[in-house]
Design an enzyme around this catalytic site. Structure first.
Site, short mmCIF file in Angstrom:
data_model
loop_
_atom_site.label_atom_id
_atom_site.label_comp_id
_atom_site.label_asym_id
_atom_site.label_seq_id
_atom_site.Cartn_x
_atom_site.Cartn_y
_atom_site.Cartn_z
N ASP A 119 -9.07 0.83 6.46
CA ASP A 119 -8.24 0.07 7.42
C ASP A 119 -7.64 0.72 8.66
O ASP A 119 -7.45 1.94 8.51
CB ASP A 119 -7.60 -1.00 6.79
CG ASP A 119 -6.54 -0.18 5.65
OD1 ASP A 119 -6.44 1.05 5.71
OD2 ASP A 119 -6.18 -0.83 4.83
N GLY A 163 -7.01 -2.51 0.55
CA GLY A 163 -7.18 -2.29 1.99
C GLY A 163 -6.18 -3.37 2.38
O GLY A 163 -4.98 -3.35 2.18
N HIS A 191 -2.62 -6.71 -2.39
CA HIS A 191 -3.49 -6.58 -1.59
C HIS A 191 -4.22 -5.17 -1.76
O HIS A 191 -3.75 -4.23 -2.14
CB HIS A 191 -3.19 -6.60 0.04
CG HIS A 191 -2.20 -5.62 0.47
ND1 HIS A 191 -1.28 -5.53 1.64
CD2 HIS A 191 -2.13 -4.25 -0.06
CE1 HIS A 191 -0.99 -4.42 1.78
NE2 HIS A 191 -1.40 -3.60 0.90
N GLU A 204 -5.26 -9.13 2.35
CA GLU A 204 -4.24 -9.95 2.05
C GLU A 204 -4.45 -11.18 0.97
O GLU A 204 -5.51 -11.78 1.08
CB GLU A 204 -3.13 -10.56 2.98
CG GLU A 204 -2.87 -9.55 4.15
CD GLU A 204 -1.75 -8.48 3.74
OE1 GLU A 204 -1.60 -8.22 2.47
OE2 GLU A 204 -1.02 -7.91 4.57
N ASN A 211 1.85 -7.20 -2.79
CA ASN A 211 1.35 -8.43 -2.99
C ASN A 211 0.02 -8.56 -3.48
O ASN A 211 -0.63 -9.46 -3.35
CB ASN A 211 1.42 -9.14 -1.69
CG ASN A 211 0.66 -8.67 -0.53
OD1 ASN A 211 0.07 -7.48 -0.77
ND2 ASN A 211 0.75 -9.09 0.69
P1 PGA Z 1 1.37 2.48 -0.46
O1 PGA Z 1 0.43 1.11 0.04
O2 PGA Z 1 0.58 3.50 -0.94
O3 PGA Z 1 2.05 3.13 0.85
O4 PGA Z 1 2.17 1.94 -1.37
C1 PGA Z 1 -0.48 0.91 -0.62
C2 PGA Z 1 -1.20 -0.26 -0.10
O5 PGA Z 1 -0.51 -1.26 0.59
O6 PGA Z 1 -2.36 -0.50 -0.31
#
Ligand code: PGA
Length: 244
Positions: free
Chosen positions: A67, A140, A138, A143, A136
């Site tokens: 992404d 990639g 997600h 969402e 949450n």
């Molecule tokens: P992070 O993000 O590795 O910075 O915790 C992971 C994600 O949001 O997929």
């Protein structure tokens, strides 16, 4: 349950194991799906160290990142293109033009998502896909609510995601509102998947991803539909799951 699961007491050991997992799948012509964020930074550090020791060459591989923020290009240090250069590409021998990231500066993001999706299927799908997980759920920037069969698309980032990523931007409001992401359809097409999670803030998302019925409410639960998923967790990220 189709997962191979390992829990690490020492996050550095997780980084080393993730790097070894990925390095073992590197061969000329391999297509690697890569992730950004805090979680895989240690894995990239280990891969660079392996390259410096002469144990790993990325000369023959191609990579696809998951992404990119709409509006940011490689010149912006907050872009994922800049992240990949800083954490991996500038230190290893990957050939120019062999790594791919959505172009956040394309003035037509929808067109860019279609272009990236076409390229993904032309050159891919990926042999392996490395993933982090959002609080949450997600994967990639897919969402909650994203259909499992959706390809590469433009996404409105959840407020939670903008909050989680605010540090680099100074405030959540300053985080771009939109991003381009490979879809869950792309992710599930990879031959093998490595899911990484660190920290207590991920524990509940990890539990739901691994133990609840797959549902678009928790995008990472789609991984239950994939036959070859390896999950590496630190002790904190593993604390809500029923095993081990
Ligand atoms: P992070 O993000 O590795 O910075 O915790 C992971 C994600 O949001 O997929």
């Amino acid at each position: 349950m189709p997962f191979s699961l390992e829990v690490f007491d020492d996050p550095r050991e997780l980084d080393r194991a993730a790097a070894r997992w990925l390095a073992a799948r590197v061969r000329p012509g391999a297509v690697l799906g890569l992730a950004t964020g805090n979680t895989p930074m240690g894995m990239y550090r280990e891969l660079v160290a392996m390259h410096r020791r002469g144990e790993l060459s990325l000369a023959g591989v191609r990579t696809f990142n998951l992404d990119e923020y709409v509006g940011l290009g490689a010149d912006d240090p907050r872009s994922y293109a800049a992240y990949m250069l800083e954490h991996l590409f500038r230190w290893v021998d990957i050939a120019p033009g062999q790594w791919h990231i959505p172009d956040g500066l394309n003035p037509d993001p929808e067109e860019e998502a279609s272009r990236y999706d076409r390229l993904y299927w032309e050159l891919g799908p990926c042999d392996v896909q490395v993933l982090g997980i959002g609080r949450n759920g997600h994967i990639g920037f897919n969402e909650p609510g994203t259909p499992f069969d959706q390809g590469t698309h433009v996404v409105e980032l959840a407020w939670e995601t903008r909050l989680a990523n605010a540090e680099a931007f100074g405030s959540p409001e300053a985080v771009p509102e939109r991003a381009i992401t490979l879809g869950i359809r792309n992710i599930l097409a990879a031959r093998e998947i490595l899911l990484l999670a660190k920290g207590a803030s991920k524990a509940e998302a990890v539990r739901r991803a691994l133990e609840e019925e797959p549902s678009p409410d928790l995008p990472a639960s789609a991984l239950q539909l994939h036959p070859r998923v390896t999950v590496y967790l630190d002790r904190e990220a593993a604390r809500a799951i029923s095993r081990p």
